[in-house]
Design a protein around this motif. Sequence first.
Motif, mmCIF file in Angstrom:
data_model
loop_
_atom_site.group_PDB
_atom_site.id
_atom_site.type_symbol
_atom_site.label_atom_id
_atom_site.label_comp_id
_atom_site.label_asym_id
_atom_site.label_seq_id
_atom_site.Cartn_x
_atom_site.Cartn_y
_atom_site.Cartn_z
ATOM 1 N N LEU B 375 0.836 -1.206 0.000
ATOM 2 C CA LEU B 375 0.000 0.000 0.000
ATOM 3 C C LEU B 375 0.868 1.254 0.000
ATOM 4 C CD1 LEU B 375 -2.775 1.334 0.182
ATOM 5 C CD2 LEU B 375 -2.672 1.069 2.667
ATOM 6 N N GLU B 376 1.882 1.270 0.855
ATOM 7 C CA GLU B 376 2.711 2.475 0.973
ATOM 8 C C GLU B 376 3.608 2.673 -0.242
ATOM 9 O OE1 GLU B 376 2.457 4.952 3.416
ATOM 10 O OE2 GLU B 376 0.605 3.813 3.574
ATOM 11 N N ARG B 377 3.972 1.588 -0.895
ATOM 12 C CA ARG B 377 4.690 1.745 -2.162
ATOM 13 C C ARG B 377 3.760 2.376 -3.210
ATOM 14 N NH1 ARG B 377 7.841 1.510 -5.121
ATOM 15 N NH2 ARG B 377 8.050 3.550 -4.203
ATOM 16 N N GLY B 452 11.983 9.078 2.281
ATOM 17 C CA GLY B 452 10.825 8.187 2.226
ATOM 18 C C GLY B 452 10.002 8.333 3.475
ATOM 19 N N MET B 453 8.720 8.057 3.347
ATOM 20 C CA MET B 453 7.859 8.092 4.525
ATOM 21 C C MET B 453 6.780 7.035 4.380
ATOM 22 S SD MET B 453 4.669 9.483 3.560
ATOM 23 C CE MET B 453 4.122 9.913 5.194
ATOM 24 N N VAL B 454 6.251 6.618 5.495
ATOM 25 C CA VAL B 454 5.068 5.758 5.493
ATOM 26 C C VAL B 454 4.173 6.159 6.655
ATOM 27 C CG1 VAL B 454 6.295 3.737 4.577
ATOM 28 C CG2 VAL B 454 5.993 3.955 7.027
ATOM 29 N N SER B 455 2.891 5.961 6.468
ATOM 30 C CA SER B 455 1.969 5.932 7.596
ATOM 31 C C SER B 455 1.391 4.528 7.611
ATOM 32 C CB SER B 455 0.862 6.974 7.430
ATOM 33 O OG SER B 455 1.422 8.268 7.601
ATOM 34 N N TYR B 456 1.258 3.978 8.802
ATOM 35 C CA TYR B 456 0.832 2.574 8.869
ATOM 36 C C TYR B 456 -0.184 2.406 9.980
ATOM 37 C CZ TYR B 456 3.278 1.984 13.272
ATOM 38 O OH TYR B 456 3.649 2.109 14.582
ATOM 39 N N ALA B 744 10.464 -1.283 6.146
ATOM 40 C CA ALA B 744 10.894 -1.735 4.817
ATOM 41 C C ALA B 744 10.343 -0.809 3.738
ATOM 42 C CB ALA B 744 10.454 -3.176 4.576
ATOM 43 N N ALA B 745 9.047 -0.478 3.837
ATOM 44 C CA ALA B 745 8.447 0.423 2.842
ATOM 45 C C ALA B 745 9.066 1.810 2.925
ATOM 46 C CB ALA B 745 6.937 0.512 3.063
ATOM 47 N N CYS B 746 9.346 2.247 4.137
ATOM 48 C CA CYS B 746 9.912 3.582 4.329
ATOM 49 C C CYS B 746 11.258 3.701 3.606
ATOM 50 C CB CYS B 746 10.067 3.833 5.832
ATOM 51 S SG CYS B 746 10.395 5.542 6.242
ATOM 52 N N LEU B 747 12.075 2.669 3.761
ATOM 53 C CA LEU B 747 13.403 2.684 3.152
ATOM 54 C C LEU B 747 13.310 2.632 1.622
ATOM 55 C CD1 LEU B 747 15.915 0.807 1.981
ATOM 56 C CD2 LEU B 747 16.491 2.580 3.612
ATOM 57 N N VAL B 748 12.460 1.737 1.113
ATOM 58 C CA VAL B 748 12.349 1.613 -0.350
ATOM 59 C C VAL B 748 11.774 2.902 -0.934
ATOM 60 C CG1 VAL B 748 11.312 0.314 -2.245
ATOM 61 C CG2 VAL B 748 12.201 -0.910 -0.242
ATOM 62 N N ASN B 749 10.815 3.501 -0.248
ATOM 63 C CA ASN B 749 10.278 4.779 -0.720
ATOM 64 C C ASN B 749 11.378 5.840 -0.812
ATOM 65 O OD1 ASN B 749 7.716 3.779 -0.991
ATOM 66 N ND2 ASN B 749 6.871 4.747 0.842
ATOM 67 N N ALA B 750 12.290 5.821 0.144
ATOM 68 C CA ALA B 750 13.381 6.807 0.123
ATOM 69 C C ALA B 750 14.315 6.569 -1.052
ATOM 70 C CB ALA B 750 14.146 6.759 1.438
ATOM 71 N N VAL B 751 14.641 5.321 -1.314
ATOM 72 C CA VAL B 751 15.564 5.020 -2.421
ATOM 73 C C VAL B 751 14.907 5.362 -3.760
ATOM 74 C CG1 VAL B 751 16.807 3.186 -3.629
ATOM 75 C CG2 VAL B 751 16.836 3.284 -1.116
ATOM 76 N N LEU B 755 15.870 8.177 -6.824
ATOM 77 C CA LEU B 755 16.096 7.808 -8.226
ATOM 78 C C LEU B 755 14.902 8.108 -9.111
ATOM 79 C CD1 LEU B 755 17.723 4.312 -7.507
ATOM 80 C CD2 LEU B 755 18.907 6.470 -7.975
ATOM 81 N N SER B 756 13.948 8.875 -8.592
ATOM 82 C CA SER B 756 12.665 8.995 -9.292
ATOM 83 C C SER B 756 12.796 9.690 -10.638
ATOM 84 C CB SER B 756 11.655 9.722 -8.414
ATOM 85 O OG SER B 756 12.130 11.018 -8.133
ATOM 86 N N ASP B 757 13.762 10.603 -10.776
ATOM 87 C CA ASP B 757 13.815 11.302 -12.056
ATOM 88 C C ASP B 757 14.372 10.424 -13.176
ATOM 89 O OD1 ASP B 757 16.366 11.298 -11.191
ATOM 90 O OD2 ASP B 757 16.707 13.461 -11.376
ATOM 91 N N TYR B 758 14.794 9.211 -12.808
ATOM 92 C CA TYR B 758 15.096 8.233 -13.860
ATOM 93 C C TYR B 758 13.820 7.565 -14.365
ATOM 94 C CZ TYR B 758 20.179 8.098 -13.205
ATOM 95 O OH TYR B 758 21.509 8.399 -13.188
ATOM 96 N N GLY B 759 12.702 7.894 -13.761
ATOM 97 C CA GLY B 759 11.466 7.201 -14.113
ATOM 98 C C GLY B 759 11.297 5.904 -13.347
ATOM 99 N N ILE B 760 12.190 5.675 -12.408
ATOM 100 C CA ILE B 760 12.077 4.453 -11.602
ATOM 101 C C ILE B 760 10.925 4.610 -10.621
ATOM 102 C CG2 ILE B 760 13.224 3.101 -9.786
ATOM 103 C CD1 ILE B 760 15.876 3.671 -11.263
ATOM 104 N N THR B 761 10.000 3.661 -10.670
ATOM 105 C CA THR B 761 8.864 3.728 -9.746
ATOM 106 C C THR B 761 8.964 2.673 -8.649
ATOM 107 O OG1 THR B 761 7.593 2.248 -11.167
ATOM 108 C CG2 THR B 761 7.302 4.634 -11.493
#
Lengths: 187, 805
Positions: B375-377, B452-456, B744-751, B755-761
């Motif tokens: 969900l958070e991703r 990155g951030m998450v609410s859970y 885990a989601a928080c960390l992946v969201n940060a990474v 890299l988001s301007d590469y179009g990496i989602t």
Amino acid sequence: MKRSVILNVNRIARTVEVEPRSLLVHVLRDDLNLTGTHIGCDTSQCGACTVLIDGQAVKSCTQLAVQVEGMDITTIEGLAPSGALHPMQNAFWEKHGLQCGFCTPGMIMTAVDFLGSNPDPTDDEIRHAIEGNYCRCTGYQNIVLAIRTAAEVMRAQSAAGQPTSEPAGESTQRSPLPAAEPAGAGV
Amino acid sequence: MTTLFGSGIKRREDPRLITGTATYTDDIKLPGLTYAAILRSPYAHARITRVDVSAARAAPGVIAVYTGADIKDKVAPVPCAWNVPNCDLKIPAHPLLAHDKVRYVGDGVALVIAETRAQARDAIDLMDVDYDVLEGNVDPEKMTRAGAPQLHDDVPNNLAFTWVVAGGDANKAFDGAEVTVKERIVQQRVIPTAMECRAAVASYNKAMGQLTLWVTSQNPHIHRFLCSVMLQIPEHKIRVISPEVGGGFGSKIPAYPDEALVSFAAMDLGRPVKWAEDRSENFKTTIHGRDHIEYVELCGTKDGQITGLRTTVYAGMGAYASTAGPGIPTILHGLIYPGPYTIPNVLGTIRGVYTAGAPIDAYRGAGRPEASYLLERLMDVYARKIGMDPFELRRKNFIAKDKFPYTTCTGLTYDSGDYNIAMDKALTMIDVPAFRQEQAEAKKQGRRLGLGMVSYIEICGLGPSQVAGAVGFGGGLYDSAIVRVYPTGVVRVYIGAKPHGQGEETTFAQIVADEFGYPVENIEVLSGDTDNTAQGWGTYGSRSTAVCGSAVKIAAQRVKEKAKKIAAHLMEANEADLEWNDGKYSVRGSPDQAKTFAEVALMANLAWNMPAGVEPGLEATAFFDPSNFVYPFGTHICTVEVDEATGLVTVLRYIAVDDCGPLINPMIVEGQVHGGIVQGLGEALWEIAVYDESGQLLTGSMMDYAIPKASQIPHLETAHTHTPSPVNPLGIKGVGEAGTISSAACLVNAVVDALSDYGITHIDKPLTPSRVWAAIQSARQHGNGSANGNGAAIGTNGAVKENGR
């Protein structure tokens, strides 16, 4: 097959019959009933079995019992011979440096040795010093805090001329503890 | 009198743990003790054609050898205890020792009992087994395809079940949606890796037909019941003792063949038997967690109102249905899909799949981290697609604090919450605009930073027993406490939960100390022995304090009510005229007339002068069954730096604000949060159980499976908000799993942010350098286009060793 070795463990010379292949950790646990030293892996990664051998932190799964004959071995049970807690034990308790406690004896032994060579470490140095000791419960933060706290206490004791558990680095015999009694004095 | 509730007192269990005088299962020795070792399958999937154990039987020190064929008519298979309803769940037999086929690397084939540990292990090497090797695979999606190896004859296409969660009309929501985002997300198999491996010691008194089993268990009463099923002896003839337990994280909930095997051998031989697994055995045979392949999508409006969530999940079960296995990706996963948001339409199709790997069961968070992660991703992907700030998107969709109790479209009723306050507090701990500026500056210098951030939220405090029954869980979910006051006034508390690092010997003593006006030293909390505790259901699901702690409080209150009656009688006063102050009952208006709790305890135990109709003694038993689950929540934020040249991720800051209600012992709560976060970071950055295409476990030792080390983790910054739960008398919400559910989601969201301007989602965890580097390379080659039609989502799911250190 078995041979007799004399191990100086916690200042007592103990004669044990061991197979040449027996690891020190197994002899400590199974033959000498010193079960405070734990086994957490089989590849010498986790550090749960760390003891002091002549004052140096050593993973006791990396040593054959026959290799350490005559050396001074200190396990967690022998860290505070007077019955009072070692400052490191106290700091782990004070700062919640443990949860399930399984990694704790090994972690404490590693930390005691580390402060012997670096009595005033940074957090970063502490984190690197305990890389070879895994903890799955605490996330390490309070372990780092405990070791830093113990360092402060031990430096203060040292400055006050009190007999700290760890002499300052230079001596060749780095053991914080008196030498073992002569062979044969124990069991 | 100051209360101990809320005080970070030192733990009462620690003196034995820091001096090496605690007794873990493998520390136990009994007269005449023998040692067991288990021959385990080296193949993932094979037919056993011949087993020759004659050389092992003749080896020095060997007392007995048992094969699967020897015992199959004498013991029952390992039961699965979560029979999820409203689906076609198939639970194939799980024999204690394989006798026709092996179904994962590590499946037990033969048991040897010898005079010493070494002799037992030596004898294993003398066994000769012929296998007809079959194709094996641990990929839950591939195992459902036509032509995949068939693991169990009675489970076509290896499909354990198809379970659907539906609320609202998700298909309609997606059909008319302004915005839709989708991803394929792999939540890899991970290995719990409690520092203490599993062990069991069994001793049998043949004359009395009484079995005593010491076992590494998070729930000794559950083990007693399941062992009685496997061994086919009545429950009252089994005493299970779970002594000191060196961590569990879910892996010591299930019943395993191994404790039943040593029990069987002890009964057969009339000598006590010990078995202790080594780490490689632990990695092969103790349960693993997660293992999802997910196709997930989120829809909503251009201005950020989320209207629907749809998933199709292939959830690995491993080779057999473990104790709680089927309930994890269904009840504990699908029902919580809406998270802290007002998502009105949800449709989830979960396919449980048997695969030729270690069984999958509860691992810290169990189903809920997987739900929070997907969900958070998706929330981040959605925010980026509509150009909205990720915090703002969450706020816009939060359930408002005046809507509680809140019923989700999936049928859960959230107890209480105020999701904005946790986010507000987290945002006071980091200056996000300043970080964004720093991020932009860094980029100019070729450095990539990300936030990155998450609410859970999570389902905790498992849970009402009625609900447990309704969702097919083969047990209750209440818990118990006996509070016994001795003649001298000191107190022992026997609990049905089984702490194994969580510190309840301290926190529960704090609860009782407050009730009795006592110093905590007067109170001892005991657990783990089914012979002196009332029925309880164990420690997992962040339930012990919310459920068992409430039972402790109620039992203590009952004791106090009785004490008050006795005190009134002793002082010849009316009970209604008594006041409780400073640990004493006194008569209102005449403070000289008073009885301390200890004085009353003595008189209650002597019973020289009892009020009419009041029984002697001073103790009470309470069973507490909550009216609902509890739903802790929070917001976590982290910042990272990604080295583009190597793919190395460095965590710069980690900020956690958790709301688990009031804190009994803040120091202990902090410890739980720290440990949970780091376990989630391990899953996000390094940990993966890698099997090769044939089902061989490549990460079978601590050299290969990478749990976090101290040097890899930043200093964690934690804080709390305090929203009490109305469903238990303590207001407690539970905190053991919170960190793992969010980090885990928080960390992946940060990474991905970095890299988001590469179009990496999306990049599948663990974000090892090789994966991150590959994602960057692929994105560079494809420009800002997409590897999968929706931005460059990179994940590898293959047999590569990639622990990144």
